[in-house]
Motif scaffolding. Structure first.
Motif, PDB file in Angstrom:
ATOM      1  N   LEU A  68       0.844  -1.192   0.000  1.00 12.64           N
ATOM      2  CA  LEU A  68       0.000   0.000   0.000  1.00 12.64           C
ATOM      3  C   LEU A  68       0.881   1.243   0.000  1.00 12.64           C
ATOM      4  CD1 LEU A  68      -2.763  -0.941   2.579  1.00 12.64           C
ATOM      5  CD2 LEU A  68      -3.116  -0.463   0.163  1.00 12.64           C
ATOM      6  N   LYS A  69       0.471   2.278  -0.704  1.00 15.77           N
ATOM      7  CA  LYS A  69       1.213   3.538  -0.672  1.00 15.77           C
ATOM      8  C   LYS A  69       1.280   4.057   0.764  1.00 15.77           C
ATOM      9  CE  LYS A  69      -0.208   5.020  -5.296  1.00 15.77           C
ATOM     10  NZ  LYS A  69       0.964   5.305  -6.122  1.00 15.77           N
ATOM     11  N   PRO A  70       2.355   4.769   1.114  1.00 15.96           N
ATOM     12  CA  PRO A  70       2.522   5.205   2.518  1.00 15.96           C
ATOM     13  C   PRO A  70       1.344   6.030   3.046  1.00 15.96           C
ATOM     14  CG  PRO A  70       4.527   5.618   1.250  1.00 15.96           C
ATOM     15  CD  PRO A  70       3.492   5.162   0.268  1.00 15.96           C
ATOM     16  N   GLU A  71       0.671   6.774   2.162  1.00 16.82           N
ATOM     17  CA  GLU A  71      -0.412   7.643   2.647  1.00 16.82           C
ATOM     18  C   GLU A  71      -1.735   6.893   2.806  1.00 16.82           C
ATOM     19  OE1 GLU A  71       1.204   7.895  -0.188  1.00 16.82           O
ATOM     20  OE2 GLU A  71      -0.088   8.441  -1.884  1.00 16.82           O
ATOM     21  N   ILE A  72      -1.774   5.607   2.398  1.00 15.61           N
ATOM     22  CA  ILE A  72      -3.008   4.825   2.523  1.00 15.61           C
ATOM     23  C   ILE A  72      -2.997   4.078   3.854  1.00 15.61           C
ATOM     24  CG2 ILE A  72      -4.418   3.010   1.479  1.00 15.61           C
ATOM     25  CD1 ILE A  72      -4.210   5.247  -0.434  1.00 15.61           C
ATOM     26  N   LEU A  73      -4.113   4.152   4.574  1.00 15.71           N
ATOM     27  CA  LEU A  73      -4.227   3.463   5.868  1.00 15.71           C
ATOM     28  C   LEU A  73      -4.111   1.953   5.675  1.00 15.71           C
ATOM     29  CD1 LEU A  73      -5.045   3.617   8.945  1.00 15.71           C
ATOM     30  CD2 LEU A  73      -7.348   3.108   8.147  1.00 15.71           C
ATOM     31  N   ASP A  74      -3.210   1.319   6.430  1.00 18.31           N
ATOM     32  CA  ASP A  74      -3.024  -0.125   6.344  1.00 18.31           C
ATOM     33  C   ASP A  74      -3.612  -0.758   7.604  1.00 18.31           C
ATOM     34  OD1 ASP A  74      -2.220  -2.703   6.166  1.00 18.31           O
ATOM     35  OD2 ASP A  74      -0.071  -2.295   6.203  1.00 18.31           O
ATOM     36  N   ALA A  75      -4.891  -1.115   7.522  1.00 14.42           N
ATOM     37  CA  ALA A  75      -5.597  -1.604   8.713  1.00 14.42           C
ATOM     38  C   ALA A  75      -5.029  -2.944   9.183  1.00 14.42           C
ATOM     39  CB  ALA A  75      -7.091  -1.721   8.404  1.00 14.42           C
ATOM     40  N   GLN A  76      -4.656  -3.814   8.240  1.00 15.90           N
ATOM     41  CA  GLN A  76      -4.090  -5.115   8.598  1.00 15.90           C
ATOM     42  C   GLN A  76      -2.786  -4.939   9.374  1.00 15.90           C
ATOM     43  OE1 GLN A  76      -4.018  -7.027   4.655  1.00 15.90           O
ATOM     44  NE2 GLN A  76      -4.925  -8.819   5.629  1.00 15.90           N
ATOM     45  N   GLY A  77      -1.917  -4.069   8.816  1.00 15.78           N
ATOM     46  CA  GLY A  77      -0.641  -3.816   9.481  1.00 15.78           C
ATOM     47  C   GLY A  77      -0.833  -3.244  10.875  1.00 15.78           C
ATOM     48  N   GLN A  78      -1.779  -2.316  11.007  1.00 15.58           N
ATOM     49  CA  GLN A  78      -2.045  -1.717  12.315  1.00 15.58           C
ATOM     50  C   GLN A  78      -2.557  -2.755  13.307  1.00 15.58           C
ATOM     51  OE1 GLN A  78      -4.575   1.699  12.152  1.00 15.58           O
ATOM     52  NE2 GLN A  78      -2.936   3.052  11.423  1.00 15.58           N
ATOM     53  N   ALA A  79      -3.401  -3.658  12.820  1.00 14.53           N
ATOM     54  CA  ALA A  79      -3.928  -4.707  13.703  1.00 14.53           C
ATOM     55  C   ALA A  79      -2.791  -5.583  14.213  1.00 14.53           C
ATOM     56  CB  ALA A  79      -4.959  -5.546  12.956  1.00 14.53           C
ATOM     57  N   ILE A  80      -1.849  -5.908  13.320  1.00 14.38           N
ATOM     58  CA  ILE A  80      -0.690  -6.711  13.733  1.00 14.38           C
ATOM     59  C   ILE A  80       0.138  -5.945  14.747  1.00 14.38           C
ATOM     60  CG2 ILE A  80       1.476  -7.725  12.941  1.00 14.38           C
ATOM     61  CD1 ILE A  80      -0.016  -8.128  10.206  1.00 14.38           C
ATOM     62  N   ALA A  81       0.420  -4.660  14.449  1.00  8.35           N
ATOM     63  CA  ALA A  81       1.248  -3.852  15.345  1.00  8.35           C
ATOM     64  C   ALA A  81       0.606  -3.769  16.727  1.00  8.35           C
ATOM     65  CB  ALA A  81       1.462  -2.457  14.758  1.00  8.35           C
ATOM     66  N   ARG A  82      -0.728  -3.701  16.756  1.00  8.08           N
ATOM     67  CA  ARG A  82      -1.416  -3.591  18.041  1.00  8.08           C
ATOM     68  C   ARG A  82      -1.445  -4.912  18.789  1.00  8.08           C
ATOM     69  NH1 ARG A  82      -6.421  -1.050  16.205  1.00  8.08           N
ATOM     70  NH2 ARG A  82      -5.311   0.586  15.103  1.00  8.08           N
ATOM     71  N   ALA A  83      -1.387  -6.025  18.052  1.00 12.88           N
ATOM     72  CA  ALA A  83      -1.413  -7.342  18.707  1.00 12.88           C
ATOM     73  C   ALA A  83      -0.055  -7.696  19.319  1.00 12.88           C
ATOM     74  CB  ALA A  83      -1.805  -8.411  17.688  1.00 12.88           C
ATOM     75  N   LEU A  84       1.024  -7.116  18.770  1.00  8.07           N
ATOM     76  CA  LEU A  84       2.367  -7.538  19.190  1.00  8.07           C
ATOM     77  C   LEU A  84       2.667  -7.292  20.673  1.00  8.07           C
ATOM     78  CD1 LEU A  84       4.393  -6.635  15.984  1.00  8.07           C
ATOM     79  CD2 LEU A  84       3.946  -8.900  16.910  1.00  8.07           C
ATOM     80  N   PRO A  85       2.360  -6.108  21.230  1.00  6.12           N
ATOM     81  CA  PRO A  85       2.648  -5.916  22.658  1.00  6.12           C
ATOM     82  C   PRO A  85       1.960  -6.953  23.534  1.00  6.12           C
ATOM     83  CG  PRO A  85       2.136  -3.820  21.625  1.00  6.12           C
ATOM     84  CD  PRO A  85       1.824  -4.887  20.612  1.00  6.12           C
ATOM     85  N   ARG A  86       0.726  -7.308  23.170  1.00 10.39           N
ATOM     86  CA  ARG A  86       0.003  -8.336  23.927  1.00 10.39           C
ATOM     87  C   ARG A  86       0.730  -9.671  23.903  1.00 10.39           C
ATOM     88  NH1 ARG A  86      -4.840  -9.308  21.161  1.00 10.39           N
ATOM     89  NH2 ARG A  86      -4.738  -7.366  19.957  1.00 10.39           N
ATOM     90  N   LEU A  87       1.473  -9.922  22.825  1.00 15.88           N
ATOM     91  CA  LEU A  87       2.207 -11.176  22.701  1.00 15.88           C
ATOM     92  C   LEU A  87       3.618 -11.063  23.279  1.00 15.88           C
ATOM     93  CD1 LEU A  87       1.075 -12.085  19.080  1.00 15.88           C
ATOM     94  CD2 LEU A  87       0.404 -13.249  21.170  1.00 15.88           C
ATOM     95  N   GLY A  88       3.950  -9.908  23.822  1.00 22.29           N
ATOM     96  CA  GLY A  88       5.237  -9.761  24.493  1.00 22.29           C
ATOM     97  C   GLY A  88       6.326  -9.110  23.653  1.00 22.29           C
ATOM     98  N   PHE A  89       5.983  -8.566  22.487  1.00 20.16           N
ATOM     99  CA  PHE A  89       6.985  -7.897  21.656  1.00 20.16           C
ATOM    100  C   PHE A  89       6.772  -6.390  21.785  1.00 20.16           C
ATOM    101  CE2 PHE A  89       5.895 -11.920  19.527  1.00 20.16           C
ATOM    102  CZ  PHE A  89       7.114 -12.553  19.622  1.00 20.16           C
TER     103      PHE A  89
END
Lengths: 84, 84
Positions: free
Chosen positions: A10-31
């Protein structure tokens, strides 16, 4: 046979909902050291002939017409293995 | 900030229906030199700290637990940009 990689993101200016969901899940998994994640597609294209300029131009056209939606996505073409 | 790429592809022995559909569409679009296509996922992970062995081990664990399904998928971790 030669292998060419087409990466579609996705172009940088387009919202990447999948990527954001992953980024938000990572702290919960200990990263905790991850600032952001973006998710895209990777295509491994095996070509019959040699990877010359004409073949690469073909792959680029392929990316533009079929693999990527260039309104919202960028693509990069990389030669992984020229011949074997 | 450092960027690490995680590429996730179906294992070679797993049928890739998406890739096959693309490969079958290409001759219709005028591209004849393509032997096969496989489609996978690409994750661009931005890390806060430096990319040392511990950070890479973390990314690998991330790939194994969240980004890839290791029963049917292989992943590779590549450092794209060490620091900036």
């Amino acid at each position: 046979m030669a292998r060419v990689i087409v990466d579609v993101m996705l172009k940088p200016e387009i919202l990447d909902a999948q990527g954001q969901a992953i980024a938000r899940a990572l702290p919960r998994l200990g990263f905790s050291a991850v600032a952001s994640v973006r998710q895209g597609k990777r295509f491994e294209v095996e070509l019959d002939g040699p990877v010359d300029d004409a073949a690469l131009a073909d792959v680029r056209k392929m990316a533009e017409t079929l693999l990527a939606n260039t309104v919202i996505e960028d693509y990069t073409v990389t030669v992984e293995r020229a011949e074997s």
